[in-house]
Design an enzyme around this catalytic site. Structure first.
Site, short mmCIF file in Angstrom:
data_model
loop_
_atom_site.label_atom_id
_atom_site.label_comp_id
_atom_site.label_asym_id
_atom_site.label_seq_id
_atom_site.Cartn_x
_atom_site.Cartn_y
_atom_site.Cartn_z
N GLN A 83 0.93 -1.26 0.14
CA GLN A 83 0.09 0.24 0.16
C GLN A 83 0.94 1.38 -0.07
OE1 GLN A 83 -3.37 -0.31 3.08
NE2 GLN A 83 -3.79 -2.33 2.31
N CYS A 183 -0.60 5.19 8.00
CA CYS A 183 0.26 6.38 7.77
C CYS A 183 -0.47 7.80 7.43
CB CYS A 183 0.69 6.08 6.04
SG CYS A 183 1.98 7.15 5.70
N CYS A 361 7.80 7.84 8.04
CA CYS A 361 6.98 8.09 7.06
C CYS A 361 7.50 8.93 5.89
CB CYS A 361 5.76 9.21 7.63
SG CYS A 361 4.52 9.67 6.75
#
Ligand code: UQ1
Length: 432
Positions: A83, A183, A361
């Protein structure tokens, strides 16, 4: 989201590992009991629930510890998706087809795949049963209209790219819901990419770019928040805080937001393009089970990842109540710790290795730029590389776009990537 499946176990089952995913799919309910046609056996030493990043890499690690024949994994989905790359698919920089592989190809060889969905968890009896939230008004049916996309689902990520390409003039709105999300950077990454795309296509002067977020800050770590604020100013982006998307009127191209500081006060904004980050939460099967905390997440010790009340249950990834950001990088770091925890518990020893909350991130801020945020439970930067990662860099973009997918499919899912802590130590030898 998809989840678990099941098999019953007996007192001889030593572990009941719980590796569930957070997502948006609805679970259908139907019952299947022990040893039903889905499973070759009705008992396993290690039962992995959920074939997301956490479940697959832990299945690989548990296979090495107890042998493939003693491990089973319950996962209903035919395809496994990477993803993190959907940010780039939504911006037209990668193809959707590059993000998925058959689930069968990522299940460690010899490990049994029980292709079903878990509908009930009973940790008191070491047993599960298989089968086979909150929503925004107007969605998901609104996704049938053009101009709306979401990088959070395989079904809607390409609609983001279509809406970007079709954009002519008006508001481009990006949302962040009033729930924990996978996220937390992704909702704004697609905004930076969209801005870059509009600029490239000469449409930027006609675009009014708005980030409406339920949160009160742009990012939880000051170092990166400061860098992002500067980008937001320089690129003339509008950020509105405490704004929660509650309705989409897709036929009229209108989005309705509630002001979280003034409940009941709403604002209607028309859009030419809307990127939705949907509300997310734990799946019902966990929420309604004894393994959940009050909020519905798997209630684990934040350092060992062992369940707080059921010592043979463990959690990794999105399903847990670990107070860190839900990312693949966090799952990688957790998998290394959890492997050690389980190994010690199998030998009747006390777990030693402690998870520090590491998460990462890669904040994509353009088609060749990334700020690589890495931090711990205390929201303190925990950077791998010996340079200032709050700067936008091409090298970090290449790492995100090309190196990470390779590392994910070939190392992490095979149980050989426990996060970059060793690299950090190497790069910071003698320093911190
Ligand atoms: C990482 O370990 C990871 O998991 C595989 C990611 O998910 C895709 C990441 O994005 C990042 C940045 C890491 C951390 C790895 C390094 C080398 C900094």
């Amino acid at each position: 989201m998809s989840l678990l499946g099941s098999v019953v176990s007996s007192p001889s089952t030593r572990l009941f590992a719980c590796f569930l995913r957070l997502g948006a799919q609805q679970a259908g309910l139907l019952q299947l009991h022990t040893g039903a046609s889905h499973a070759a056996k009705s008992h396993y030493e290690v039962l992995v629930l959920g074939g997301g990043s956490g479940g697959i890499c832990m299945a690989a690690r548990m296979k090495r510890r107890v042998g493939a024949e003693n491990v089973a994994i319950v996962e209903p989905s035919e395809r496994h998706f990477y993803q993190p790359i959907w940010t780039l698919v939504g911006a037209g920089a990668k193809q959707l087809s590059s993000s998925g592989r058959p689930t069968a190809s990522v299940i460690p060889s010899g490990v049994e795949w029980i292709k079903a969905r878990v509908v009930e968890l009973n940790p008191d009896k070491n047993c599960i049963h298989t089968d086979n939230g909150k929503e925004i008004k107007g969605l998901p049916e609104g996704f049938a209209h053009p101009k709306i996309g979401s990088n959070y689902s395989v079904r809607t990520v390409e609609k983001t790219w279509k809406a970007l390409q079709d954009f002519k003039e008006g508001n481009a709105i990006f949302t962040f819901p009033n729930t924990p999300v996978k996220c937390a950077g992704a909702p704004q990454k697609i905004m930076y990419l969209s801005e870059a795309y509009f600029r490239k296509m000469g449409k930027r002067p006609k675009a009014n770019i708005i980030f409406n977020t339920s949160l009160g800050a742009i990012f939880g770590v000051k170092k990166y928040a400061d860098a992002l604020q500067k980008i937001i100013q320089d690129r003339n982006l509008t950020v509105n805080y405490k704004q929660n998307l509650i309705e989409v009127r897709a036929d009229k191209q209108e989005a309705v937001f509630e002001n979280l500081d003034k409940p009941g006060e709403t604002q209607v904004i028309s859009y030419e393009m809307l990127h939705v980050t949907p509300p997310m939460g734990p799946p019902d099967v966990i929420k309604m089970s004894p393994v959940a905390d009050a909020a519905g997440w798997v209630d684990v010790d934040k350092e060992t990842l062992q369940h707080k009340r059921y010592p043979n249950v463990f959690g990794i990834g999105d399903c847990t109540n670990l107070p860190t950001s839900k990312t693949a990088a966090a799952v990688a770091a957790q998998s290394g710790i959890l492997d050690k925890t389980i190994s010690r518990i199998m030998k009747n020893q006390i777990p030693m290795k402690k998870y520090d909350g590491y998460t990462s991130c890669p904040l994509v801020t353009g088609y060749s730029r990334v700020i690589l945020a890495e931090f711990d439970y205390n929201a303190q930067p925990l950077e791998t590389f010996p340079f200032d990662q709050s700067k936008e860099r091409l090298s970090m973009y290449l790492m995100k776009a090309d190196m990470m997918p390779f590392l994910y499919w070939n190392m992490m899912l095979r149980g050989y990537w426990g996060g970059p802590a060793f690299l950090r130590k190497l790069f910071h030898l003698g320093l911190s």
